[in-house]
Design a protein around this motif. Sequence first.
Motif, PDB file in Angstrom:
ATOM      1  N   ILE A 212       0.871  -1.185   0.000  1.00 49.52           N
ATOM      2  CA  ILE A 212       0.000   0.000   0.000  1.00 49.52           C
ATOM      3  C   ILE A 212       0.904   1.230   0.000  1.00 49.52           C
ATOM      4  O   ILE A 212       1.922   1.245   0.704  1.00 49.52           O
ATOM      5  CB  ILE A 212      -0.898   0.047   1.277  1.00 49.52           C
ATOM      6  CG1 ILE A 212      -1.760  -1.221   1.396  1.00 49.52           C
ATOM      7  CG2 ILE A 212      -1.782   1.290   1.275  1.00 49.52           C
ATOM      8  CD1 ILE A 212      -2.579  -1.288   2.683  1.00 49.52           C
ATOM      9  N   LYS A 213       0.523   2.243  -0.732  1.00 43.88           N
ATOM     10  CA  LYS A 213       1.343   3.456  -0.820  1.00 43.88           C
ATOM     11  C   LYS A 213       1.155   4.337   0.429  1.00 43.88           C
ATOM     12  O   LYS A 213       0.405   5.308   0.413  1.00 43.88           O
ATOM     13  CB  LYS A 213       0.996   4.251  -2.087  1.00 43.88           C
ATOM     14  CG  LYS A 213       2.075   5.225  -2.482  1.00 43.88           C
ATOM     15  CD  LYS A 213       1.967   5.634  -3.938  1.00 43.88           C
ATOM     16  CE  LYS A 213       3.293   6.106  -4.470  1.00 43.88           C
ATOM     17  NZ  LYS A 213       3.435   5.900  -5.905  1.00 43.88           N
ATOM     18  N   THR A 214       1.803   3.991   1.509  1.00 42.44           N
ATOM     19  CA  THR A 214       1.752   4.799   2.723  1.00 42.44           C
ATOM     20  C   THR A 214       2.969   5.723   2.755  1.00 42.44           C
ATOM     21  O   THR A 214       3.835   5.640   1.892  1.00 42.44           O
ATOM     22  CB  THR A 214       1.779   3.909   3.980  1.00 42.44           C
ATOM     23  OG1 THR A 214       3.047   3.242   4.025  1.00 42.44           O
ATOM     24  CG2 THR A 214       0.666   2.868   3.963  1.00 42.44           C
ATOM     25  N   ILE A 226       6.470  -1.965  -7.895  1.00 43.06           N
ATOM     26  CA  ILE A 226       5.862  -3.099  -7.182  1.00 43.06           C
ATOM     27  C   ILE A 226       4.339  -3.022  -7.300  1.00 43.06           C
ATOM     28  O   ILE A 226       3.682  -4.016  -7.624  1.00 43.06           O
ATOM     29  CB  ILE A 226       6.280  -3.094  -5.686  1.00 43.06           C
ATOM     30  CG1 ILE A 226       7.796  -3.335  -5.550  1.00 43.06           C
ATOM     31  CG2 ILE A 226       5.489  -4.121  -4.890  1.00 43.06           C
ATOM     32  CD1 ILE A 226       8.344  -3.091  -4.156  1.00 43.06           C
ATOM     33  N   LEU A 227       3.785  -1.832  -7.075  1.00 45.40           N
ATOM     34  CA  LEU A 227       2.328  -1.658  -7.148  1.00 45.40           C
ATOM     35  C   LEU A 227       1.806  -1.992  -8.549  1.00 45.40           C
ATOM     36  O   LEU A 227       0.772  -2.654  -8.690  1.00 45.40           O
ATOM     37  CB  LEU A 227       1.932  -0.226  -6.760  1.00 45.40           C
ATOM     38  CG  LEU A 227       2.109   0.149  -5.291  1.00 45.40           C
ATOM     39  CD1 LEU A 227       1.782   1.627  -5.084  1.00 45.40           C
ATOM     40  CD2 LEU A 227       1.224  -0.697  -4.378  1.00 45.40           C
ATOM     41  N   THR A 234      -1.879 -10.278  -9.167  1.00 50.42           N
ATOM     42  CA  THR A 234      -2.871 -10.736  -8.182  1.00 50.42           C
ATOM     43  C   THR A 234      -4.110 -11.275  -8.896  1.00 50.42           C
ATOM     44  O   THR A 234      -4.476 -10.796  -9.966  1.00 50.42           O
ATOM     45  CB  THR A 234      -3.329  -9.595  -7.244  1.00 50.42           C
ATOM     46  OG1 THR A 234      -3.940  -8.573  -8.035  1.00 50.42           O
ATOM     47  CG2 THR A 234      -2.166  -9.010  -6.465  1.00 50.42           C
ATOM     48  N   PRO A 235      -4.742 -12.288  -8.296  1.00 48.20           N
ATOM     49  CA  PRO A 235      -5.990 -12.804  -8.878  1.00 48.20           C
ATOM     50  C   PRO A 235      -7.032 -11.711  -9.093  1.00 48.20           C
ATOM     51  O   PRO A 235      -7.799 -11.770 -10.043  1.00 48.20           O
ATOM     52  CB  PRO A 235      -6.476 -13.805  -7.820  1.00 48.20           C
ATOM     53  CG  PRO A 235      -5.248 -14.242  -7.118  1.00 48.20           C
ATOM     54  CD  PRO A 235      -4.317 -13.052  -7.122  1.00 48.20           C
ATOM     55  N   MET A 236      -7.035 -10.715  -8.195  1.00 47.94           N
ATOM     56  CA  MET A 236      -8.047  -9.658  -8.313  1.00 47.94           C
ATOM     57  C   MET A 236      -7.624  -8.542  -9.268  1.00 47.94           C
ATOM     58  O   MET A 236      -8.393  -7.602  -9.494  1.00 47.94           O
ATOM     59  CB  MET A 236      -8.404  -9.107  -6.932  1.00 47.94           C
ATOM     60  CG  MET A 236      -9.021 -10.175  -6.035  1.00 47.94           C
ATOM     61  SD  MET A 236      -9.505  -9.554  -4.422  1.00 47.94           S
ATOM     62  CE  MET A 236     -11.038  -8.731  -4.850  1.00 47.94           C
ATOM     63  N   GLN A 237      -6.400  -8.664  -9.799  1.00 47.49           N
ATOM     64  CA  GLN A 237      -5.896  -7.694 -10.800  1.00 47.49           C
ATOM     65  C   GLN A 237      -5.874  -6.257 -10.288  1.00 47.49           C
ATOM     66  O   GLN A 237      -6.119  -5.308 -11.030  1.00 47.49           O
ATOM     67  CB  GLN A 237      -6.757  -7.762 -12.085  1.00 47.49           C
ATOM     68  CG  GLN A 237      -6.781  -9.151 -12.699  1.00 47.49           C
ATOM     69  CD  GLN A 237      -5.575  -9.415 -13.571  1.00 47.49           C
ATOM     70  OE1 GLN A 237      -5.520  -8.956 -14.704  1.00 47.49           O
ATOM     71  NE2 GLN A 237      -4.601 -10.123 -13.033  1.00 47.49           N
ATOM     72  N   ARG A 238      -5.568  -6.126  -9.001  1.00 49.96           N
ATOM     73  CA  ARG A 238      -5.509  -4.782  -8.423  1.00 49.96           C
ATOM     74  C   ARG A 238      -4.743  -4.812  -7.118  1.00 49.96           C
ATOM     75  O   ARG A 238      -4.442  -5.887  -6.580  1.00 49.96           O
ATOM     76  CB  ARG A 238      -6.911  -4.243  -8.176  1.00 49.96           C
ATOM     77  CG  ARG A 238      -7.734  -5.012  -7.125  1.00 49.96           C
ATOM     78  CD  ARG A 238      -8.955  -4.187  -6.751  1.00 49.96           C
ATOM     79  NE  ARG A 238      -9.868  -4.842  -5.821  1.00 49.96           N
ATOM     80  CZ  ARG A 238      -9.755  -4.792  -4.486  1.00 49.96           C
ATOM     81  NH1 ARG A 238      -8.744  -4.191  -3.908  1.00 49.96           N
ATOM     82  NH2 ARG A 238     -10.660  -5.386  -3.718  1.00 49.96           N
ATOM     83  N   ASN A 239      -4.453  -3.642  -6.598  1.00 50.94           N
ATOM     84  CA  ASN A 239      -3.868  -3.541  -5.259  1.00 50.94           C
ATOM     85  C   ASN A 239      -4.980  -3.462  -4.223  1.00 50.94           C
ATOM     86  O   ASN A 239      -6.153  -3.311  -4.557  1.00 50.94           O
ATOM     87  CB  ASN A 239      -2.948  -2.324  -5.190  1.00 50.94           C
ATOM     88  CG  ASN A 239      -1.630  -2.613  -5.881  1.00 50.94           C
ATOM     89  OD1 ASN A 239      -0.794  -3.344  -5.352  1.00 50.94           O
ATOM     90  ND2 ASN A 239      -1.454  -2.075  -7.081  1.00 50.94           N
ATOM     91  N   ILE A 240      -4.614  -3.574  -2.971  1.00 47.12           N
ATOM     92  CA  ILE A 240      -5.607  -3.485  -1.898  1.00 47.12           C
ATOM     93  C   ILE A 240      -5.566  -2.077  -1.302  1.00 47.12           C
ATOM     94  O   ILE A 240      -4.653  -1.314  -1.564  1.00 47.12           O
ATOM     95  CB  ILE A 240      -5.341  -4.526  -0.799  1.00 47.12           C
ATOM     96  CG1 ILE A 240      -3.937  -4.334  -0.187  1.00 47.12           C
ATOM     97  CG2 ILE A 240      -5.495  -5.928  -1.362  1.00 47.12           C
ATOM     98  CD1 ILE A 240      -3.921  -4.490   1.292  1.00 47.12           C
ATOM     99  N   THR A 241      -6.563  -1.771  -0.485  1.00 51.73           N
ATOM    100  CA  THR A 241      -6.604  -0.463   0.174  1.00 51.73           C
ATOM    101  C   THR A 241      -6.412  -0.637   1.681  1.00 51.73           C
ATOM    102  O   THR A 241      -6.660  -1.721   2.235  1.00 51.73           O
ATOM    103  CB  THR A 241      -7.962   0.232  -0.052  1.00 51.73           C
ATOM    104  OG1 THR A 241      -8.976  -0.527   0.626  1.00 51.73           O
ATOM    105  CG2 THR A 241      -8.287   0.335  -1.537  1.00 51.73           C
ATOM    106  N   ALA A 242      -6.014   0.454   2.327  1.00 53.74           N
ATOM    107  CA  ALA A 242      -5.880   0.433   3.788  1.00 53.74           C
ATOM    108  C   ALA A 242      -7.237   0.162   4.439  1.00 53.74           C
ATOM    109  O   ALA A 242      -7.312  -0.482   5.492  1.00 53.74           O
ATOM    110  CB  ALA A 242      -5.280   1.751   4.279  1.00 53.74           C
ATOM    111  N   ASP A 243      -8.321   0.626   3.812  1.00 54.22           N
ATOM    112  CA  ASP A 243      -9.662   0.381   4.358  1.00 54.22           C
ATOM    113  C   ASP A 243     -10.015  -1.109   4.327  1.00 54.22           C
ATOM    114  O   ASP A 243     -10.754  -1.594   5.185  1.00 54.22           O
ATOM    115  CB  ASP A 243     -10.719   1.190   3.602  1.00 54.22           C
ATOM    116  CG  ASP A 243     -10.713   2.667   3.988  1.00 54.22           C
ATOM    117  OD1 ASP A 243     -10.107   3.019   5.032  1.00 54.22           O
ATOM    118  OD2 ASP A 243     -11.305   3.471   3.249  1.00 54.22           O
ATOM    119  N   GLU A 244      -9.497  -1.823   3.357  1.00 53.82           N
ATOM    120  CA  GLU A 244      -9.740  -3.270   3.313  1.00 53.82           C
ATOM    121  C   GLU A 244      -8.994  -3.977   4.450  1.00 53.82           C
ATOM    122  O   GLU A 244      -9.509  -4.916   5.065  1.00 53.82           O
ATOM    123  CB  GLU A 244      -9.347  -3.832   1.947  1.00 53.82           C
ATOM    124  CG  GLU A 244     -10.325  -3.381   0.864  1.00 53.82           C
ATOM    125  CD  GLU A 244      -9.921  -3.774  -0.548  1.00 53.82           C
ATOM    126  OE1 GLU A 244     -10.829  -4.034  -1.350  1.00 53.82           O
ATOM    127  OE2 GLU A 244      -8.716  -3.810  -0.858  1.00 53.82           O
TER     128      GLU A 244
END
Length: 276
Positions: A212-214, A226-227, A234-244
């Motif tokens: 996550i870009k913190t 990396i991002l 990733t299977p979801m074809q995206r990065n995750i969020t801090a809210d997740e």
Amino acid sequence: MTTATLTPDATTQTESWAPNLLKGKVGVIFGVAHKTSIAWAIAKALHGAGMQLAFTYQGERLEKNVRELVEPTMEGSLIVPCDVTDDAQVAAVFKQIDDKYGKLDTLVHSVAFSKKEELQGEYMNTTREGFALAHDISAYSLTAMTKAARPLFAKAGGGNIITMTYLGGERVVQNYNVMGVAKASLEMSLRYLAKDLGPENVRVNGISAGPIKTLAARGITGFSTILNKMEELTPMQRNITADEVAGTALYLASPMSGGVTGEVIHVDAGFHMMGF
Ligand code: 1JT
């Protein structure tokens, strides 16, 4: 059939996920540095569920950031300094929590450090001093906090501890280097602590977050690369969020995860289970 979105729902307000789930509970958050901090996302979700919070900050520069985030939105929260390498400062945090709230239900450990130059190149170049510092701040601190928190968990009749980790603690990830070794230590610490505190109804779990870009990550050379790679891999074809990550923290802090301890949950869009 509807088309799946590649980004999480931007209108989701973590603050209103479960308004009364943690009413009457008290938590402490170590590791808020900036509005992008994973610790801050977790704080918003826990506070939104009705938990009263205490925050620690590392140094004067970060005190300002923490106050500017907490004071307008979480009135009455305790805000105290803490250098996690100093047992006296760790003890002082829990003394103040005891004085103000008289108990503790949740401890969030979202703290790590290593010298920037040791997060690139060969792991072998890690210095003795850099190794010790990374382990002291990133791994031992969980044990130090747990020791100091124990009597306050007892006053609550139990509790839970949540720490943050990364895949580089279980597999070799280019550049993660000494932080990976420290995360391996952190993950094993969490399991031994879960064993020690199980009889006292204190659960200890970890969240293994995708990148996550913190603020902390911003200093890392090649982090954007990396991002971008993760969006392909990733299977979801995206990065995750801090809210997740915060959503999983909310679950781990709640009775909904009552039987879960010594566990590390990956919040990484599925990356950890992929092979070649
Ligand atoms: C620290 C930093 C701990 C960045 C961290 C971290 N844990 C995860 N990240 C993000 C990250 C960093 C690298 C990486 C993947 C993710 C920076 C400050 C010190 C503590 O490499 C693949 C290098």
